[in-house]
Design a protein around this motif. Structure first.
Motif, PDB file in Angstrom:
ATOM      1  N   MET A 134       0.845  -1.221  -0.036  1.00 27.01           N
ATOM      2  CA  MET A 134      -0.062  -0.116   0.154  1.00 27.01           C
ATOM      3  C   MET A 134       0.773   1.159  -0.098  1.00 27.01           C
ATOM      4  O   MET A 134       0.479   2.285   0.265  1.00 27.01           O
ATOM      5  N   ALA A 135       2.103   1.226  -0.271  1.00 28.56           N
ATOM      6  CA  ALA A 135       3.126   2.066  -0.456  1.00 28.56           C
ATOM      7  C   ALA A 135       2.515   3.414  -1.378  1.00 28.56           C
ATOM      8  O   ALA A 135       2.759   4.463  -0.976  1.00 28.56           O
ATOM      9  N   GLU A 136       1.944   3.083  -2.480  1.00 23.40           N
ATOM     10  CA  GLU A 136       1.643   4.187  -3.397  1.00 23.40           C
ATOM     11  C   GLU A 136       0.209   4.550  -3.327  1.00 23.40           C
ATOM     12  O   GLU A 136      -0.463   4.953  -4.384  1.00 23.40           O
ATOM     13  N   THR A 137      -0.800   4.019  -2.482  1.00 27.56           N
ATOM     14  CA  THR A 137      -2.152   3.835  -2.429  1.00 27.56           C
ATOM     15  C   THR A 137      -2.448   5.506  -2.239  1.00 27.56           C
ATOM     16  O   THR A 137      -2.279   6.160  -1.632  1.00 27.56           O
ATOM     17  N   GLN A 138      -3.634   5.797  -3.146  1.00 19.81           N
ATOM     18  CA  GLN A 138      -4.205   7.060  -3.326  1.00 19.81           C
ATOM     19  C   GLN A 138      -5.592   6.714  -2.525  1.00 19.81           C
ATOM     20  O   GLN A 138      -6.164   5.836  -2.500  1.00 19.81           O
ATOM     21  N   PHE A 139      -5.945   8.064  -1.878  1.00 13.38           N
ATOM     22  CA  PHE A 139      -7.382   7.946  -1.343  1.00 13.38           C
ATOM     23  C   PHE A 139      -8.300   8.961  -2.399  1.00 13.38           C
ATOM     24  O   PHE A 139      -7.955  10.077  -2.353  1.00 13.38           O
ATOM     25  N   ASP A 140      -9.298   8.170  -2.805  1.00  9.81           N
ATOM     26  CA  ASP A 140     -10.084   8.578  -3.740  1.00  9.81           C
ATOM     27  C   ASP A 140      -9.578   9.209  -4.827  1.00  9.81           C
ATOM     28  O   ASP A 140     -10.051  10.318  -5.428  1.00  9.81           O
ATOM     29  N   ASN A 141      -8.273   8.755  -5.508  1.00 16.96           N
ATOM     30  CA  ASN A 141      -7.547   9.075  -6.653  1.00 16.96           C
ATOM     31  C   ASN A 141      -7.248  10.621  -6.447  1.00 16.96           C
ATOM     32  O   ASN A 141      -6.727  11.192  -7.476  1.00 16.96           O
ATOM     33  N   LYS A 142      -7.107  11.238  -5.257  1.00 13.78           N
ATOM     34  CA  LYS A 142      -6.877  12.515  -5.039  1.00 13.78           C
ATOM     35  C   LYS A 142      -5.794  13.000  -4.285  1.00 13.78           C
ATOM     36  O   LYS A 142      -4.922  13.704  -4.507  1.00 13.78           O
ATOM     37  N   LYS A 143      -5.327  12.026  -3.323  1.00 18.25           N
ATOM     38  CA  LYS A 143      -4.280  12.387  -2.367  1.00 18.25           C
ATOM     39  C   LYS A 143      -3.882  11.252  -1.854  1.00 18.25           C
ATOM     40  O   LYS A 143      -4.531  10.268  -1.849  1.00 18.25           O
ATOM     41  N   PRO A 144      -2.387  11.000  -1.456  1.00 20.15           N
ATOM     42  CA  PRO A 144      -1.775  10.017  -0.712  1.00 20.15           C
ATOM     43  C   PRO A 144      -2.539   9.679   0.473  1.00 20.15           C
ATOM     44  O   PRO A 144      -3.110  10.323   1.304  1.00 20.15           O
ATOM     45  N   LEU A 145      -2.775   8.058   0.776  1.00 18.75           N
ATOM     46  CA  LEU A 145      -3.804   7.469   1.552  1.00 18.75           C
ATOM     47  C   LEU A 145      -3.346   7.964   2.960  1.00 18.75           C
ATOM     48  O   LEU A 145      -4.225   8.357   3.863  1.00 18.75           O
ATOM     49  N   ARG A 146      -2.075   8.065   3.371  1.00 17.82           N
ATOM     50  CA  ARG A 146      -1.628   8.492   4.629  1.00 17.82           C
ATOM     51  C   ARG A 146      -1.941  10.049   4.876  1.00 17.82           C
ATOM     52  O   ARG A 146      -1.751  10.399   6.117  1.00 17.82           O
ATOM     53  N   LYS A 147      -2.155  10.810   4.238  1.00 17.95           N
ATOM     54  CA  LYS A 147      -2.788  12.278   4.323  1.00 17.95           C
ATOM     55  C   LYS A 147      -3.923  12.098   4.712  1.00 17.95           C
ATOM     56  O   LYS A 147      -4.481  13.321   5.312  1.00 17.95           O
ATOM     57  N   ASP A 148      -4.663  11.248   4.695  1.00 17.83           N
ATOM     58  CA  ASP A 148      -6.300  11.321   5.140  1.00 17.83           C
ATOM     59  C   ASP A 148      -6.198  10.786   6.718  1.00 17.83           C
ATOM     60  O   ASP A 148      -5.454   9.853   6.929  1.00 17.83           O
ATOM     61  N   ASP A 149      -6.560  11.548   7.705  1.00 15.59           N
ATOM     62  CA  ASP A 149      -6.362  11.200   9.153  1.00 15.59           C
ATOM     63  C   ASP A 149      -6.991   9.586   9.399  1.00 15.59           C
ATOM     64  O   ASP A 149      -6.357   9.061  10.398  1.00 15.59           O
ATOM     65  N   ARG A 150      -8.123   9.315   8.703  1.00 15.78           N
ATOM     66  CA  ARG A 150      -8.535   7.822   9.047  1.00 15.78           C
ATOM     67  C   ARG A 150      -7.679   6.776   8.682  1.00 15.78           C
ATOM     68  O   ARG A 150      -7.601   5.759   9.464  1.00 15.78           O
ATOM     69  N   PHE A 151      -6.465   7.197   7.668  1.00 11.62           N
ATOM     70  CA  PHE A 151      -5.633   5.912   7.252  1.00 11.62           C
ATOM     71  C   PHE A 151      -4.296   6.378   7.601  1.00 11.62           C
ATOM     72  O   PHE A 151      -3.232   5.966   7.039  1.00 11.62           O
ATOM     73  N   GLU A 196       4.275 -16.419  -4.574  1.00 11.60           N
ATOM     74  CA  GLU A 196       4.212 -15.131  -3.688  1.00 11.60           C
ATOM     75  C   GLU A 196       2.912 -14.549  -4.309  1.00 11.60           C
ATOM     76  O   GLU A 196       2.714 -14.290  -5.518  1.00 11.60           O
ATOM     77  N   PHE A 197       1.897 -14.076  -3.463  1.00 12.51           N
ATOM     78  CA  PHE A 197       0.938 -13.298  -3.736  1.00 12.51           C
ATOM     79  C   PHE A 197       1.251 -11.699  -3.466  1.00 12.51           C
ATOM     80  O   PHE A 197       1.703 -11.656  -2.165  1.00 12.51           O
ATOM     81  N   VAL A 198       1.300 -10.934  -4.636  1.00 14.81           N
ATOM     82  CA  VAL A 198       1.545  -9.436  -4.194  1.00 14.81           C
ATOM     83  C   VAL A 198       0.445  -8.736  -4.359  1.00 14.81           C
ATOM     84  O   VAL A 198      -0.280  -8.556  -5.416  1.00 14.81           O
ATOM     85  N   VAL A 199      -0.371  -8.287  -3.414  1.00 17.33           N
ATOM     86  CA  VAL A 199      -1.594  -7.604  -3.377  1.00 17.33           C
ATOM     87  C   VAL A 199      -1.275  -6.000  -3.283  1.00 17.33           C
ATOM     88  O   VAL A 199      -0.634  -5.529  -2.154  1.00 17.33           O
ATOM     89  N   LYS A 200      -1.307  -5.496  -4.411  1.00 16.36           N
ATOM     90  CA  LYS A 200      -0.754  -3.928  -4.568  1.00 16.36           C
ATOM     91  C   LYS A 200      -2.253  -3.262  -4.759  1.00 16.36           C
ATOM     92  O   LYS A 200      -3.235  -3.333  -5.645  1.00 16.36           O
ATOM     93  N   ILE A 201      -2.469  -2.331  -3.733  1.00 15.77           N
ATOM     94  CA  ILE A 201      -3.686  -1.530  -3.661  1.00 15.77           C
ATOM     95  C   ILE A 201      -3.227  -0.131  -4.200  1.00 15.77           C
ATOM     96  O   ILE A 201      -2.286   0.693  -3.515  1.00 15.77           O
ATOM     97  N   THR A 202      -3.992   0.297  -5.222  1.00 15.84           N
ATOM     98  CA  THR A 202      -3.653   1.475  -5.778  1.00 15.84           C
ATOM     99  C   THR A 202      -4.780   2.585  -5.473  1.00 15.84           C
ATOM    100  O   THR A 202      -4.152   3.947  -5.495  1.00 15.84           O
ATOM    101  N   ASN A 203      -5.667   2.418  -5.233  1.00 12.02           N
ATOM    102  CA  ASN A 203      -6.679   3.353  -4.761  1.00 12.02           C
ATOM    103  C   ASN A 203      -7.757   2.657  -3.659  1.00 12.02           C
ATOM    104  O   ASN A 203      -8.039   1.699  -3.557  1.00 12.02           O
ATOM    105  N   LEU A 204      -8.279   3.553  -2.581  1.00 16.66           N
ATOM    106  CA  LEU A 204      -8.894   3.268  -1.654  1.00 16.66           C
ATOM    107  C   LEU A 204     -10.042   4.447  -1.416  1.00 16.66           C
ATOM    108  O   LEU A 204      -9.733   5.608  -1.654  1.00 16.66           O
ATOM    109  N   ASP A 205     -11.259   4.144  -1.363  1.00 16.86           N
ATOM    110  CA  ASP A 205     -12.187   5.144  -0.973  1.00 16.86           C
ATOM    111  C   ASP A 205     -13.265   4.549  -0.081  1.00 16.86           C
ATOM    112  O   ASP A 205     -13.302   3.241   0.355  1.00 16.86           O
ATOM    113  N   THR A 206     -13.839   5.347   0.646  1.00 17.98           N
ATOM    114  CA  THR A 206     -14.927   4.986   1.565  1.00 17.98           C
ATOM    115  C   THR A 206     -16.114   5.507   1.444  1.00 17.98           C
ATOM    116  O   THR A 206     -16.508   6.179   0.530  1.00 17.98           O
ATOM    117  N   PHE A 207     -17.297   4.771   2.116  1.00 20.44           N
ATOM    118  CA  PHE A 207     -18.401   5.230   1.817  1.00 20.44           C
ATOM    119  C   PHE A 207     -19.333   4.705   2.985  1.00 20.44           C
ATOM    120  O   PHE A 207     -18.941   4.030   4.118  1.00 20.44           O
TER     121      PHE A 207
END
Length: 178
Positions: free
Chosen positions: A46-63, A100-111
């Motif tokens: 999840m190194a390069e995961t984006q939140f809602d394709n707008k900002k890095p995931l770690r910049k969102d307080d919930r994550f 090896e299973f590499v699970v790469k998450i590129t984007n995450l969103d909440t609802f």
């Protein structure tokens, strides 16, 4: 009047059925060779995961602390896969694994899931699961996720449930060999 009602009911059933397909698709390779068994380790990236394709995931307080959650997500991924797999197994010991299973998450969103008995917080995940041979690095199969979602009582539980859903689907596909 009966014909109109029957037509409407069939239309609704058809729409629900069409929308009920999985959000995970095998886009490359084949899992047929894995049906007879084997072992794999899991890496959640999840190194390069984006939140809602707008900002890095770690910049969102919930994550902000998502890196601390990854070991628990990996553990739940392994548990759910092994609960649903017949012969193929996941392990947390990379040394004994053939794949090896590499699970790469590129984007995450909440609802907010208002129609759920499990809770109101939902997570949608986009990314890939790449299955590779450990010895050669050869890609065996690639699954693509497009809005794979799940819900829970908290964001952390919803994230774990999302990974569990992915693991369950892939285990069932490997069981079938398709």
């Amino acid at each position: 009047m009966k014909k109109i009602f029957l037509t409407m009911v069939l239309a609704v059933v058809g729409c629900v059925t069409a929308m009920a397909g999985s959000d995970i698709k095998l886009t490359e390779g084949s899992v047929a060779s894995l049906k007879n068994g084997g072992t794999a380790s899991v890496v959640i990236d999840m190194a390069e995961t984006q939140f809602d394709n707008k900002k890095p995931l770690r910049k969102d307080d919930r994550f902000r602390n998502v890196d601390e959650q990854i070991p628990e997500c990996t553990s739940e991924f392994i548990r759910e896969f092994n609960d649903n797999s017949k012969k193929f197994r996941l392990t947390d010991n990379a040394g004994e694994a053939q794949y090896e299973f590499v699970v790469k998450i590129t984007n995450l969103d909440t609802f907010i899931n208002v129609m759920s008995f499990k809770g109101g917080i939902g997570i949608k995940l986009w990314g890939t699961v790449t299955i590779k041979k450990k010895d050669s690095g050869e890609t065996v199969a690639v699954f693509t996720m497009d809005e794979e979602g799940n819900s829970g009582f908290t964001y952390q539980i919803a994230l774990e449930e999302g990974f569990e859903g992915i693991a369950k689907y892939i285990a069932k596909r490997i069981n079938k060999g398709k």
